[in-house]
Design a protein around this motif. Structure first.
Motif, PDB file in Angstrom:
ATOM      1  N   ASP A  85       0.872  -1.178   0.000  1.00  0.00           N
ATOM      2  CA  ASP A  85       0.000   0.000   0.000  1.00  0.00           C
ATOM      3  C   ASP A  85       0.904   1.222   0.000  1.00  0.00           C
ATOM      4  OD1 ASP A  85      -1.868   1.964   0.327  1.00  0.00           O
ATOM      5  OD2 ASP A  85      -2.647   1.238   2.249  1.00  0.00           O
ATOM      6  N   ILE A  86       1.189   1.736  -1.191  1.00  0.00           N
ATOM      7  CA  ILE A  86       2.123   2.856  -1.336  1.00  0.00           C
ATOM      8  C   ILE A  86       1.364   4.167  -1.190  1.00  0.00           C
ATOM      9  CG2 ILE A  86       3.738   4.018  -2.878  1.00  0.00           C
ATOM     10  CD1 ILE A  86       4.291   1.266  -4.134  1.00  0.00           C
ATOM     11  N   VAL A  87       1.750   4.950  -0.200  1.00  0.00           N
ATOM     12  CA  VAL A  87       1.105   6.226   0.091  1.00  0.00           C
ATOM     13  C   VAL A  87       1.754   7.359  -0.698  1.00  0.00           C
ATOM     14  CG1 VAL A  87       0.545   7.865   1.942  1.00  0.00           C
ATOM     15  CG2 VAL A  87       0.456   5.397   2.376  1.00  0.00           C
ATOM     16  N   TYR A  88       3.085   7.265  -0.874  1.00  0.00           N
ATOM     17  CA  TYR A  88       3.816   8.314  -1.597  1.00  0.00           C
ATOM     18  C   TYR A  88       5.097   7.697  -2.153  1.00  0.00           C
ATOM     19  CZ  TYR A  88       6.677  12.408  -2.553  1.00  0.00           C
ATOM     20  OH  TYR A  88       7.475  13.339  -3.174  1.00  0.00           O
ATOM     21  N   GLU A  89       5.505   8.179  -3.330  1.00  0.00           N
ATOM     22  CA  GLU A  89       6.769   7.714  -3.907  1.00  0.00           C
ATOM     23  C   GLU A  89       7.335   8.779  -4.833  1.00  0.00           C
ATOM     24  OE1 GLU A  89       8.704   3.802  -6.151  1.00  0.00           O
ATOM     25  OE2 GLU A  89       6.521   4.075  -6.122  1.00  0.00           O
ATOM     26  N   ASP A  90       8.652   8.980  -4.759  1.00  0.00           N
ATOM     27  CA  ASP A  90       9.359   9.786  -5.746  1.00  0.00           C
ATOM     28  C   ASP A  90      10.703   9.100  -6.011  1.00  0.00           C
ATOM     29  OD1 ASP A  90      11.114  10.504  -3.660  1.00  0.00           O
ATOM     30  OD2 ASP A  90      10.124  12.424  -3.292  1.00  0.00           O
ATOM     31  N   ASP A  91      11.664   9.810  -6.575  1.00  0.00           N
ATOM     32  CA  ASP A  91      12.943   9.187  -6.931  1.00  0.00           C
ATOM     33  C   ASP A  91      13.800   8.868  -5.709  1.00  0.00           C
ATOM     34  OD1 ASP A  91      12.315   9.333  -9.599  1.00  0.00           O
ATOM     35  OD2 ASP A  91      13.419  11.212  -9.949  1.00  0.00           O
ATOM     36  N   GLY A 144       0.656   0.454   9.700  1.00  0.00           N
ATOM     37  CA  GLY A 144       0.827   1.887   9.550  1.00  0.00           C
ATOM     38  C   GLY A 144       2.026   2.327   8.743  1.00  0.00           C
ATOM     39  N   LEU A 145       2.374   3.588   8.912  1.00  0.00           N
ATOM     40  CA  LEU A 145       3.286   4.289   8.016  1.00  0.00           C
ATOM     41  C   LEU A 145       4.762   4.016   8.302  1.00  0.00           C
ATOM     42  CD1 LEU A 145       1.404   7.710   7.980  1.00  0.00           C
ATOM     43  CD2 LEU A 145       1.515   6.043   6.100  1.00  0.00           C
ATOM     44  N   MET A 146       5.490   3.773   7.221  1.00  0.00           N
ATOM     45  CA  MET A 146       6.941   3.616   7.254  1.00  0.00           C
ATOM     46  C   MET A 146       7.531   4.363   6.062  1.00  0.00           C
ATOM     47  SD  MET A 146       7.627  -0.415   8.056  1.00  0.00           S
ATOM     48  CE  MET A 146       9.401  -0.143   7.875  1.00  0.00           C
ATOM     49  N   ALA A 281       0.618   2.889  13.283  1.00  0.00           N
ATOM     50  CA  ALA A 281       1.403   4.102  13.025  1.00  0.00           C
ATOM     51  C   ALA A 281       0.569   5.025  12.141  1.00  0.00           C
ATOM     52  CB  ALA A 281       2.720   3.745  12.348  1.00  0.00           C
ATOM     53  N   VAL A 282      -0.055   6.015  12.768  1.00  0.00           N
ATOM     54  CA  VAL A 282      -1.101   6.783  12.094  1.00  0.00           C
ATOM     55  C   VAL A 282      -0.589   8.017  11.367  1.00  0.00           C
ATOM     56  CG1 VAL A 282      -1.693   8.221  14.099  1.00  0.00           C
ATOM     57  CG2 VAL A 282      -3.451   7.661  12.415  1.00  0.00           C
ATOM     58  N   ARG A 283       0.540   8.576  11.828  1.00  0.00           N
ATOM     59  CA  ARG A 283       1.018   9.826  11.216  1.00  0.00           C
ATOM     60  C   ARG A 283       2.542   9.824  11.142  1.00  0.00           C
ATOM     61  NH1 ARG A 283       2.390  14.961  13.394  1.00  0.00           N
ATOM     62  NH2 ARG A 283       2.201  16.639  11.849  1.00  0.00           N
ATOM     63  N   LEU A 284       3.049  10.382  10.033  1.00  0.00           N
ATOM     64  CA  LEU A 284       4.486  10.465   9.796  1.00  0.00           C
ATOM     65  C   LEU A 284       4.794  11.831   9.196  1.00  0.00           C
ATOM     66  CD1 LEU A 284       7.174   8.768   9.772  1.00  0.00           C
ATOM     67  CD2 LEU A 284       6.576   8.137   7.420  1.00  0.00           C
ATOM     68  N   GLU A 285       5.792  12.514   9.746  1.00  0.00           N
ATOM     69  CA  GLU A 285       6.154  13.843   9.231  1.00  0.00           C
ATOM     70  C   GLU A 285       7.657  14.037   9.326  1.00  0.00           C
ATOM     71  OE1 GLU A 285       3.765  17.369  10.239  1.00  0.00           O
ATOM     72  OE2 GLU A 285       5.641  18.327  10.866  1.00  0.00           O
ATOM     73  N   MET A 295       7.042  17.296   4.834  1.00  0.00           N
ATOM     74  CA  MET A 295       5.976  16.471   4.283  1.00  0.00           C
ATOM     75  C   MET A 295       5.320  15.685   5.403  1.00  0.00           C
ATOM     76  SD  MET A 295       7.968  15.107   0.842  1.00  0.00           S
ATOM     77  CE  MET A 295       6.472  14.898  -0.128  1.00  0.00           C
ATOM     78  N   SER A 296       4.011  15.434   5.270  1.00  0.00           N
ATOM     79  CA  SER A 296       3.265  14.751   6.318  1.00  0.00           C
ATOM     80  C   SER A 296       2.232  13.823   5.693  1.00  0.00           C
ATOM     81  CB  SER A 296       2.577  15.775   7.224  1.00  0.00           C
ATOM     82  OG  SER A 296       1.828  15.139   8.227  1.00  0.00           O
ATOM     83  N   TRP A 297       2.043  12.662   6.315  1.00  0.00           N
ATOM     84  CA  TRP A 297       1.066  11.692   5.840  1.00  0.00           C
ATOM     85  C   TRP A 297       0.284  11.127   7.026  1.00  0.00           C
ATOM     86  CZ3 TRP A 297       6.177  11.845   4.574  1.00  0.00           C
ATOM     87  CH2 TRP A 297       6.503  12.112   3.222  1.00  0.00           C
TER      88      TRP A 297
END
Length: 323
Positions: A85-91, A144-146, A281-285, A295-297
């Motif tokens: 489950d990819i929430v965000y991706e860049d290079d 959750g988020l990693m 893990a509900v929030r990552l910044e 950045m925050s997710w």
């Protein structure tokens, strides 16, 4: 496979008298102090054409330095197609919402089917990054988020930010017992003295700080929001158990299930059926390791915890809290 590293630079006059490892860390900030020390000890560092292999060697002003070495591939796992489950991706980075049951690193009893295997399939070049870019861990059954680094440069910056407590990691949990107020647990964590697969609050352990606040009160449970200053193994689970509020479903630190009085059969089934620690893990910044943009997710509460929360609310409605 290996990745060739060929670096060149010149020490400034302000670095005169510094240790070699310290000066190199300033000159090449994209690489960790640990890696630089390894390069020095292996004879990969030359200053003014002479190999220097002692990290504490003092440097002179305006010396030239070169590092020629190979970054050994540290990943031995094989690539496997595993849904992420990819929430965000860049290079440079990848942020995922990890599902329950997914082990992060291969190990005894989990040789494959791990997050590392999935990352090697999704992003093959990540094999050149130590630990396949994994910066921090979540337990197998914690969701959750990693964040994962896709390059050595990004990983170095993220590890440094993590050590400097510049990455915000917030968790949601459901604990046993009614807590009246938030607080913090500042207790060192180390390996359990007799149960070697477990962690415990130990005076000889590493510093660990967990902040928590009450998000919702139930009849015999509490929904919590927690924030970590450190990232010790099983930290939240150990700290909550230490203050007498184990996480619902924790198979290691929770002990035998404790059921509230006069609970309905449906509610008892929900509690007994929740077989993992209720931790997400509900929030990552953090500041992006390359662009420096903050950045925050956030990741939605997984279905099993949402259903548990719904059952807790119903139980509280059936047995109103009195003060």
């Amino acid at each position: 496979m290996t990745q060739e590293i060929n670096l060149h630079g010149e020490f400034s006059i302000t670095q005169t008298g510094q240790r070699l490892d310290q000066a190199l860390a300033e000159l090449f900030p994209d690489y960790s102090r640990t890696r630089i020390k390894e390069w020095i000890l292996s004879g990969a560092v030359s200053v003014d054409g002479h190999v220097l292999d002692v990290p504490r060697t003092k440097i002179l002003e305006e010396q030239t330095v070169s590092i020629v070495t190979e970054l050994q591939e540290e990943v031995t796992a094989k690539a496997q197609k595993i849904d992420l489950d990819i929430v965000y991706e860049d290079d440079h980075i990848l942020v995922i919402n990890k599902q329950a049951g997914l082990v992060v690193h291969p190990g005894a009893g989990n040789r494959d089917g791990t997050l590392m295997n999935a990352l090697l399939h999704h992003c093959p070049n990540i094999e050149h990054v130590p630990r396949a870019g994994i910066v921090h861990r979540l337990d197998k059954d914690t969701t959750g988020l990693m964040v994962v680094a896709k390059t050595v440069e990004a990983q170095t910056h993220l590890v440094t930010a993590l050590q400097a407590r510049a990455i915000t990691r917030e968790y949601e949990a459901i604990a046993l017992g009614t807590m009246t107020a938030g607080g913090l647990v500042d207790e060192p964590i180390g390996r359990h003295p007799t149960q070697r697969t477990q962690m415990a609050v130990e005076r000889s352990g590493k510093p660990a700080v967990t902040h928590y606040r009450v998000a919702e009160k139930f009849r015999a449970h509490t929904r919590l929001r927690l924030r970590l200053e450190s990232g010790r193994t099983h930290q939240i689970r150990v700290h909550m158990a230490y203050i007498g509020h184990v996480l619902v479903g924790d198979p290691v630190y929770g002990g035998r299930p404790r059921l509230p009085k006069a609970a309905s059969a449906e509610f008892i089934d929900v509690l007994k059926g929740f077989k993992r620690q209720a931790l997400h893990a509900v929030r990552l910044e953090f500041a992006h390791p390359i662009t420096c943009d903050v950045m925050s997710w956030t990741a939605p509460i997984p279905d099993d915890m949402a259903q548990l929360t719904k059952a807790l609310r119903q139980d509280t409605q059936d047995h109103p809290i009195t003060y």
